[in-house]
Design an enzyme around this catalytic site. Structure first.
Site, PDB file in Angstrom:
ATOM      1  N   HIS A 160      -6.652  -2.964 -20.666  1.00  0.00           N
ATOM      2  CA  HIS A 160      -7.138  -2.899 -22.050  1.00  0.00           C
ATOM      3  C   HIS A 160      -8.528  -2.265 -22.100  1.00  0.00           C
ATOM      4  CE1 HIS A 160      -8.603  -4.580 -25.937  1.00  0.00           C
ATOM      5  NE2 HIS A 160      -7.344  -4.338 -26.280  1.00  0.00           N
ATOM      6  N   ALA A 178     -10.375 -12.463 -25.044  1.00  0.00           N
ATOM      7  CA  ALA A 178     -10.146 -12.016 -23.662  1.00  0.00           C
ATOM      8  C   ALA A 178     -11.259 -11.048 -23.235  1.00  0.00           C
ATOM      9  CB  ALA A 178      -8.786 -11.332 -23.561  1.00  0.00           C
TER      10      ALA A 178
HETATM   11  N1  PLP Z   1      -6.323  -7.621 -22.611  1.00  0.00           N
HETATM   12  C1  PLP Z   1      -5.083  -7.287 -23.015  1.00  0.00           C
HETATM   13  C2  PLP Z   1      -4.019  -7.056 -21.993  1.00  0.00           C
HETATM   14  C3  PLP Z   1      -4.795  -7.171 -24.383  1.00  0.00           C
HETATM   15  O1  PLP Z   1      -3.573  -6.824 -24.780  1.00  0.00           O
HETATM   16  C4  PLP Z   1      -5.830  -7.415 -25.320  1.00  0.00           C
HETATM   17  C5  PLP Z   1      -5.572  -7.288 -26.766  1.00  0.00           C
HETATM   18  O2  PLP Z   1      -4.485  -7.088 -27.217  1.00  0.00           O
HETATM   19  C6  PLP Z   1      -7.099  -7.745 -24.840  1.00  0.00           C
HETATM   20  C7  PLP Z   1      -7.318  -7.841 -23.486  1.00  0.00           C
HETATM   21  C8  PLP Z   1      -8.246  -7.993 -25.771  1.00  0.00           C
HETATM   22  O3  PLP Z   1      -8.059  -9.219 -26.390  1.00  0.00           O
HETATM   23  P1  PLP Z   1      -9.205  -9.910 -27.266  1.00  0.00           P
HETATM   24  O4  PLP Z   1      -9.044  -9.375 -28.642  1.00  0.00           O
HETATM   25  O5  PLP Z   1      -8.912 -11.376 -27.161  1.00  0.00           O
HETATM   26  O6  PLP Z   1     -10.508  -9.546 -26.665  1.00  0.00           O
END
Ligand code: PLP
Length: 478
Positions: A192, A148
């Site tokens: 995040h 993400a």
């Molecule tokens: N966005 C949200 C709302 C999350 O909870 C997370 C991770 O838990 C992320 C982004 C980041 O995810 P990634 O590890 O796939 O970059």
């Protein structure tokens, strides 16, 4: 190693994996090793002579397992889930065997074409507006990113390219540097950390805006911040709305934010990394009302949809800004069919990419939509079971709303007593969870993570927490 030996080795590993997952409940969820535990267990240098695969199999329990935190234990309640399922494991074996690098269509047509169709399947499953789907015949379509974090950064870079193009059309004499120095992006203070990091990586200012009492970013807060910045001569260009925040799983008001972005002509990216999987169940889609205003949308099937890491699905209404922003086209990467199908190298940061759509294909076919929905509903039901235990004990309180598979809770009283409770839970190692803090409020997060979690596991975890809470409270009374 020849094919005969490979088959023996792989079969032995499959037996090991099957047994590991079947009996994972019996293992201590949290490892007890100390930093540096591993080096003394293996030789200082790589072996000069070949070894037998049987020796490696023997070393898994001796060297690796003592240092593993068992994320798929039914008593693992930390962070958010990371997915695991047998069809996804098998698909990854095939992906590793084909071992293509699908950066362009010609580099392995099936790799690109399956991804295009899988993103349509999945987009339809969560009822994304048709503008996001390749099958609608418009510009839109989906892509699998690694994480993400990458999706948020890629969307930011697309938004940056879009605003630079727009301002330059109006003011051809203005330099890129002048524009970039005035750009402002926005997200909630509950977004995040990867969202703020995307701003740092993209070289633009990011503002983290306050939320309401339910930890949601509201349209009026965004609107005010945008006006404030426009009055200073700055250029608002990118907003990230979070559906399912990491700390408490709150949902920004997408409808309100979307209207503001539409009025202000600002790129809206939706980060639904965890909670997005729940949108395969129609009863949770009210949380994505306003999705029609988004330019890009992302969630992680590798979190909650039984597809192993990495598989972060992202849809764009108009990928052209991203494709053009990253377009470097050396002769050795060109091919005759360019333009007819996506060349995914232009949709992402790295060049190389694995055949990840196989995992989606296998999982969607082996489970079917109805069993994937059952998985989500079952996990949310377990969260409510745990929340009921918390509510049944007047020493505790719930923080935020329980909507998905996350329950945030704390002992009524000081942060200090909650920190002590947290330390004791993890020191005991029977269950594993992590804390969070919003402003001055420290609390514990209990996420339903493993697909093996059942009601007796929830009861087990509750009794462990309750027992340790009694001890902690008693120690404070002494
Ligand atoms: N966005 C949200 C709302 C999350 O909870 C997370 C991770 O838990 C992320 C982004 C980041 O995810 P990634 O590890 O796939 O970059």
């Amino acid at each position: 190693m020849d094919a005969t030996e490979f088959k023996e080795f792989a079969k032995s590993m499959i037996d090991y994996i099957g047994h590991y997952l079947e009996t994972i409940r019996e293992r201590r969820v949290l490892s007890t090793v100390q930093p540096g535990y591993l080096r003394p267990l293996i030789p200082d240098s790589a072996p000069e002579k070949p070894e037998k695969w049987q020796n490696i199999m023997e070393d898994i329990e001796r060297v690796i397992m003592p240092g593993v935190t068992h994320w798929h234990s039914p008593r693992f309640h930390a962070y958010f889930p990371t997915a695991n399922s047998y069809p996804a494991l098998v698909a990854d074996m095939l992906s590793d065997a084909i071992a293509c690098i699908g950066f362009s269509w010609i580099a392995s047509p099936a790799c690109t074409e399956l991804e295009v169709v899988m993103l349509d399947w999945l987009g339809k499953m969560i009822a994304l507006p048709k503008e996001f789907l390749a099958c609608s015949g418009g510009k839109g379509g989906g892509v699998i990113q690694g994480t993400a974090s990458e999706a948020t950064l890629v969307a930011l870079l697309g938004a940056k390219a879009r605003i630079i193009e727009k301002i330059k059309k109006e003011n051809p004499e203005i330099s890129d540097n002048d524009i970039v120095s005035k750009l402002v992006a926005y997200a909630s203070e509950q977004a995040h950390s990867s969202v703020e990091r995307a701003g740092l990586l993209g070289g633009v200012c990011f503002r983290c805006l306050p939320t309401d009492n339910e930890y949601k970013l509201r349209g009026s807060t965004l609107e005010e911040a945008i006006q404030e910045d426009r009055n200073k001569g700055l250029l608002p260009f990118y907003v990230v709305a979070t559906l399912g925040t990491t700390s408490v799983c709150s949902f920004d008001s997408l409808e309100e934010i979307g209207l503001v972005c539409q009025k202000e002509d600002i790129w809206l990216h939706v980060d639904a990394a965890y909670a997005g999987s729940a949108f395969i169940c129609p009863e949770y889609r009210y949380l994505m009302n306003g999705i029609q205003y988004a330019d890009s949308f992302n969630f992680n099937p590798h979190k909650w949809l039984l597809v192993t890491f990495d598989c972060s699905t992202m849809w764009l209404k108009n990928p052209e800004y991203i494709v053009n922003a990253f377009n470097v086209d050396p002769l050795y990467l060109k091919h005759d069919q360019q333009g007819a199908v996506p060349d995914y190298r232009h949709w992402q940061i790295p060049l190389g990419r694995r055949f990840r759509s196989l995992k989606l294909w296998f999982v969607m076919r082996i489970y079917g939509i109805e069993n994937l929905q059952a998985h989500i509903r079952n996990q949310i039901a377990h969260a409510h079971e745990f929340a009921d235990y918390i509510r049944s004990d007047s020493r505790f309180e719930i923080v935020g709303e329980v909507i998905m598979g996350l329950v945030c809770f704390r002992l009524k009283g000081s942060n200090e007593i909650n920190e002590k409770l947290y330390k004791n839970i993890n020191a005991n190692g029977k269950i594993h969870l992590v804390p969070s803090r919003i402003k001055d409020l420290y609390f514990l997060r209990f996420a339903i993570c493993s697909r093996f979690t059942q009601s007796p596991d929830i009861s087990f975890s509750w009794h462990e927490i309750k027992h340790l809470a009694t001890e902690v409270i008693a120690s404070y009374k002494k």
